[in-house]
Design a protein around this motif. Structure first.
Motif, PDB file in Angstrom:
ATOM      1  N   ALA A 166       0.855  -1.192   0.000  1.00  0.00           N
ATOM      2  CA  ALA A 166       0.000   0.000   0.000  1.00  0.00           C
ATOM      3  C   ALA A 166       0.887   1.236   0.000  1.00  0.00           C
ATOM      4  O   ALA A 166       1.548   1.544   0.995  1.00  0.00           O
ATOM      5  N   CYS A 167       0.933   1.929  -1.123  1.00  0.00           N
ATOM      6  CA  CYS A 167       1.788   3.109  -1.233  1.00  0.00           C
ATOM      7  C   CYS A 167       1.307   3.965  -2.392  1.00  0.00           C
ATOM      8  O   CYS A 167       0.510   3.523  -3.231  1.00  0.00           O
ATOM      9  N   ALA A 168       1.788   5.194  -2.417  1.00  0.00           N
ATOM     10  CA  ALA A 168       1.347   6.159  -3.430  1.00  0.00           C
ATOM     11  C   ALA A 168       2.554   6.862  -4.033  1.00  0.00           C
ATOM     12  O   ALA A 168       3.644   6.885  -3.461  1.00  0.00           O
ATOM     13  N   ASN A 169       2.322   7.432  -5.209  1.00  0.00           N
ATOM     14  CA  ASN A 169       3.311   8.288  -5.883  1.00  0.00           C
ATOM     15  C   ASN A 169       4.631   7.570  -6.169  1.00  0.00           C
ATOM     16  O   ASN A 169       5.715   8.126  -5.999  1.00  0.00           O
ATOM     17  N   VAL A 170       4.516   6.323  -6.616  1.00  0.00           N
ATOM     18  CA  VAL A 170       5.704   5.552  -6.975  1.00  0.00           C
ATOM     19  C   VAL A 170       6.086   5.876  -8.415  1.00  0.00           C
ATOM     20  O   VAL A 170       5.251   5.847  -9.319  1.00  0.00           O
ATOM     21  N   ASP A 171       7.351   6.182  -8.652  1.00  0.00           N
ATOM     22  CA  ASP A 171       7.825   6.526  -9.997  1.00  0.00           C
ATOM     23  C   ASP A 171       8.218   5.293 -10.811  1.00  0.00           C
ATOM     24  O   ASP A 171       8.080   5.279 -12.025  1.00  0.00           O
ATOM     25  N   GLN A 172       8.707   4.253 -10.117  1.00  0.00           N
ATOM     26  CA  GLN A 172       9.172   3.067 -10.837  1.00  0.00           C
ATOM     27  C   GLN A 172       9.304   1.899  -9.869  1.00  0.00           C
ATOM     28  O   GLN A 172       9.329   2.076  -8.650  1.00  0.00           O
ATOM     29  N   ALA A 173       9.367   0.703 -10.447  1.00  0.00           N
ATOM     30  CA  ALA A 173       9.597  -0.505  -9.659  1.00  0.00           C
ATOM     31  C   ALA A 173      10.873  -1.175 -10.139  1.00  0.00           C
ATOM     32  O   ALA A 173      11.165  -1.191 -11.338  1.00  0.00           O
ATOM     33  N   ILE A 174      11.635  -1.708  -9.200  1.00  0.00           N
ATOM     34  CA  ILE A 174      12.804  -2.511  -9.501  1.00  0.00           C
ATOM     35  C   ILE A 174      12.490  -3.921  -9.019  1.00  0.00           C
ATOM     36  O   ILE A 174      12.381  -4.160  -7.815  1.00  0.00           O
ATOM     37  N   ILE A 175      12.301  -4.843  -9.946  1.00  0.00           N
ATOM     38  CA  ILE A 175      11.995  -6.218  -9.590  1.00  0.00           C
ATOM     39  C   ILE A 175      13.312  -6.989  -9.540  1.00  0.00           C
ATOM     40  O   ILE A 175      14.008  -7.109 -10.541  1.00  0.00           O
ATOM     41  N   ILE A 176      13.653  -7.479  -8.352  1.00  0.00           N
ATOM     42  CA  ILE A 176      14.957  -8.127  -8.151  1.00  0.00           C
ATOM     43  C   ILE A 176      14.792  -9.640  -8.014  1.00  0.00           C
ATOM     44  O   ILE A 176      14.014 -10.122  -7.179  1.00  0.00           O
ATOM     45  N   PHE A 177      15.516 -10.354  -8.846  1.00  0.00           N
ATOM     46  CA  PHE A 177      15.628 -11.811  -8.752  1.00  0.00           C
ATOM     47  C   PHE A 177      17.114 -12.151  -8.766  1.00  0.00           C
ATOM     48  O   PHE A 177      17.944 -11.318  -9.139  1.00  0.00           O
ATOM     49  N   SER A 178      17.446 -13.350  -8.345  1.00  0.00           N
ATOM     50  CA  SER A 178      18.831 -13.798  -8.419  1.00  0.00           C
ATOM     51  C   SER A 178      18.989 -14.761  -9.593  1.00  0.00           C
ATOM     52  O   SER A 178      18.030 -15.418  -9.999  1.00  0.00           O
ATOM     53  N   ILE A 179      20.186 -14.815 -10.130  1.00  0.00           N
ATOM     54  CA  ILE A 179      20.460 -15.760 -11.208  1.00  0.00           C
ATOM     55  C   ILE A 179      20.691 -17.157 -10.655  1.00  0.00           C
ATOM     56  O   ILE A 179      20.322 -18.160 -11.269  1.00  0.00           O
ATOM     57  N   LYS A 180      21.273 -17.223  -9.461  1.00  0.00           N
ATOM     58  CA  LYS A 180      21.556 -18.499  -8.796  1.00  0.00           C
ATOM     59  C   LYS A 180      21.245 -18.368  -7.300  1.00  0.00           C
ATOM     60  O   LYS A 180      21.270 -17.277  -6.745  1.00  0.00           O
ATOM     61  N   THR A 181      20.995 -19.507  -6.685  1.00  0.00           N
ATOM     62  CA  THR A 181      20.800 -19.617  -5.223  1.00  0.00           C
ATOM     63  C   THR A 181      19.959 -18.490  -4.640  1.00  0.00           C
ATOM     64  O   THR A 181      20.513 -17.626  -3.960  1.00  0.00           O
ATOM     65  N   PRO A 182      18.659 -18.477  -4.852  1.00  0.00           N
ATOM     66  CA  PRO A 182      17.875 -19.460  -5.600  1.00  0.00           C
ATOM     67  C   PRO A 182      17.807 -19.140  -7.096  1.00  0.00           C
ATOM     68  O   PRO A 182      17.968 -17.991  -7.494  1.00  0.00           O
ATOM     69  N   ASP A 183      17.547 -20.184  -7.886  1.00  0.00           N
ATOM     70  CA  ASP A 183      17.347 -19.981  -9.322  1.00  0.00           C
ATOM     71  C   ASP A 183      16.094 -19.144  -9.548  1.00  0.00           C
ATOM     72  O   ASP A 183      15.141 -19.209  -8.766  1.00  0.00           O
ATOM     73  N   PRO A 184      16.066 -18.340 -10.612  1.00  0.00           N
ATOM     74  CA  PRO A 184      14.911 -17.472 -10.845  1.00  0.00           C
ATOM     75  C   PRO A 184      13.653 -18.251 -11.210  1.00  0.00           C
ATOM     76  O   PRO A 184      13.700 -19.206 -11.984  1.00  0.00           O
ATOM     77  N   ASN A 185      12.545 -17.828 -10.631  1.00  0.00           N
ATOM     78  CA  ASN A 185      11.220 -18.351 -10.979  1.00  0.00           C
ATOM     79  C   ASN A 185      10.609 -17.354 -11.959  1.00  0.00           C
ATOM     80  O   ASN A 185      10.073 -16.324 -11.559  1.00  0.00           O
TER      81      ASN A 185
END
Length: 292
Positions: A72-91
Motif C-alpha cells: 500500500a503506497c502512493a506516488n511511486v515513480d518506478q519498480a525494480i523487480i529483483i531476482f537472483s540468477i543463482k541460489t535461488p534460481d529465478p522463478n
C-alpha cells in the motif's frame, strides 16, 4: 510545511520534511470521517506542533500520481523487480506476475538480476533473450562483488522506487550498497531450502537523499495475477504486439485460434518460448478463477 510519508504504524505517520528531518504525526479526524487513509509515499501538509520533539499533524494530502495495493503506497515513480540468477534460481513465472501487477498499476518496471558473479555468460545471454522485445530494461549486478551498483544508483536518483522480489535474492544487501549505509537488515540463506529468511517486516520508504526514496517490500514466494483478466492478459506481453496485428481474428488470444501470428512467432523463435508458456499458465489460472 510539506513532506512525504515514509512509514505508517498504528495510526502514527512518520513524515520526512527535507532539511528538517522526520516528524511523528497524527492525521486529522477529517480524513477518517471522509474515509481517506494516508498512504506511505503521500505528499502531505504538516502543521508542526513541537519542532524540538518533532511532532505534528497531517492537515492535507496532495493529489496522487499513482496508487498501489500491495504494498500500500502512493506516488511511486518506478519498480525494480529483483531476482537472483543463482541460489535461488529465478522463478520466471513469478517474475511475470510481478511485472503484470506493476504494469497494471501504471508503474514502469526494471528487472534486476543479482548474483551474476555465479552465472556464466551463456546463462546471462539466455535471460536477455527471454525478455528481448518485452520493453523492460534489464540490469545484471552482484551485491557480493559490488558490481553494477553505480548503474542502479543512477536509475534511482530523484525518484521514489519500489523494490520487490522473492526472499533470498539479496534485496536488502543491494539497498545497503545503493545507499552506502546499513539501512536494511540482511538475512541469511537457508542451506536446506535456499530461501531467504524474511527480513523486511513492514513497508516503508527509505530516504536516500536529494528527493530519492526506496521502498523495500516483504519477500513474496507467490503472487496472484493481480490487474489482469483473460481478455487483457495478452496486452501485458509487449513482445506479442508486433505480431498480433497479423492474426486472423482481432480478438485472438493466441492460444487455440487458427492463423495466429503470435504462435507462429513462438514456433519460429522470434518470441521466447518460456515467456509464451508463462502466458499460457497465467491465462489458465485466470480462466479457472473466472469460473468461480
Amino acid at each position: 510545511m510539506q513532506g512525504k510519508i515514509i512509514k505508517g504504524i498504528a495510526g502514527f505517520y512518520y513524515v520526512n520534511i527535507e532539511g528538517k528531518g522526520i516528524f511523528e504525526c497524527k492525521a486529522k479526524g477529517a480524513f477518517r470521517n471522509n474515509k481517506i487513509t494516508p498512504l506511505v509515499g503521500d505528499f502531505v501538509d504538516v502543521d508542526i506542533i513541537d519542532e524540538e520533539k518533532m511532532l505534528g499533524n497531517i492537515t492535507g494530502i496532495h493529489e496522487r500520481t499513482s496508487e498501489m495495493i500491495r504494498p500500500a503506497c502512493a506516488n511511486v515513480d518506478q519498480a525494480i523487480i529483483i531476482f537472483s540468477i543463482k541460489t535461488p534460481d529465478p522463478n520466471f513465472n513469478l517474475l511475470d506476475r510481478f511485472l503484470i501487477y506493476m504494469d497494471s498499476c501504471d508503474v514502469p518496471c526494471n528487472i534486476c538480476f543479482n548474483k551474476d558473479d555465479l552465472a556464466d555468460e551463456g546463462e546471462i545471454e539466455a535471460i536477455k533473450s527471454m525478455y528481448a522485445g518485452s520493453g523492460y530494461t534489464l540490469f545484471f549486478v552482484s551485491a557480493a562483488k559490488n558490481q553494477g551498483i553505480n548503474e542502479l544508483r543512477e536509475l534511482l536518483k530523484n525518484k521514489t522506487s519500489v523494490v520487490a522480489g522473492p526472499s533470498g535474492v539479496g534485496k536488502s544487501s543491494l539497498i545497503n550498497l545503493i545507499c552506502n549505509k546499513e539501512l536494511m537488515e540482511t538475512g541469511e540463506i537457508s542451506i536446506k531450502t535456499e530461501r531467504g529468511k524474511h527480513t523486511t517486516r513492514h513497508s516503508e520508504l527509505l530516504y536516500v537523499g536529494d528527493s530519492t526514496y526506496i521502498m523495500d517490500t516483504p519477500g513474496f514466494t507467490s503472487l496472484d495475477v493481480f490487474g489482469a483478466q483473460t481478455d487483457t492478459l495478452k496486452f501485458f506481453y509487449k513482445e506479442f504486439e508486433g505480431y498480433s496485428e497479423g492474426c486472423r481474428f482481432r480478438t485472438c488470444i493466441h492460444i487455440n485460434e487458427p492463423n495466429c501470428k503470435v504462435k507462429d512467432a513462438v514456433e519460429n523463435g522470434k518470441i521466447n518460448k518460456m515467456r509464451y508458456e508463462n502466458y499460457l499458465t497465467l491465462y489458465k489460472e485466470l480462466e479457472a478463477q473466472k469460473k468461480w
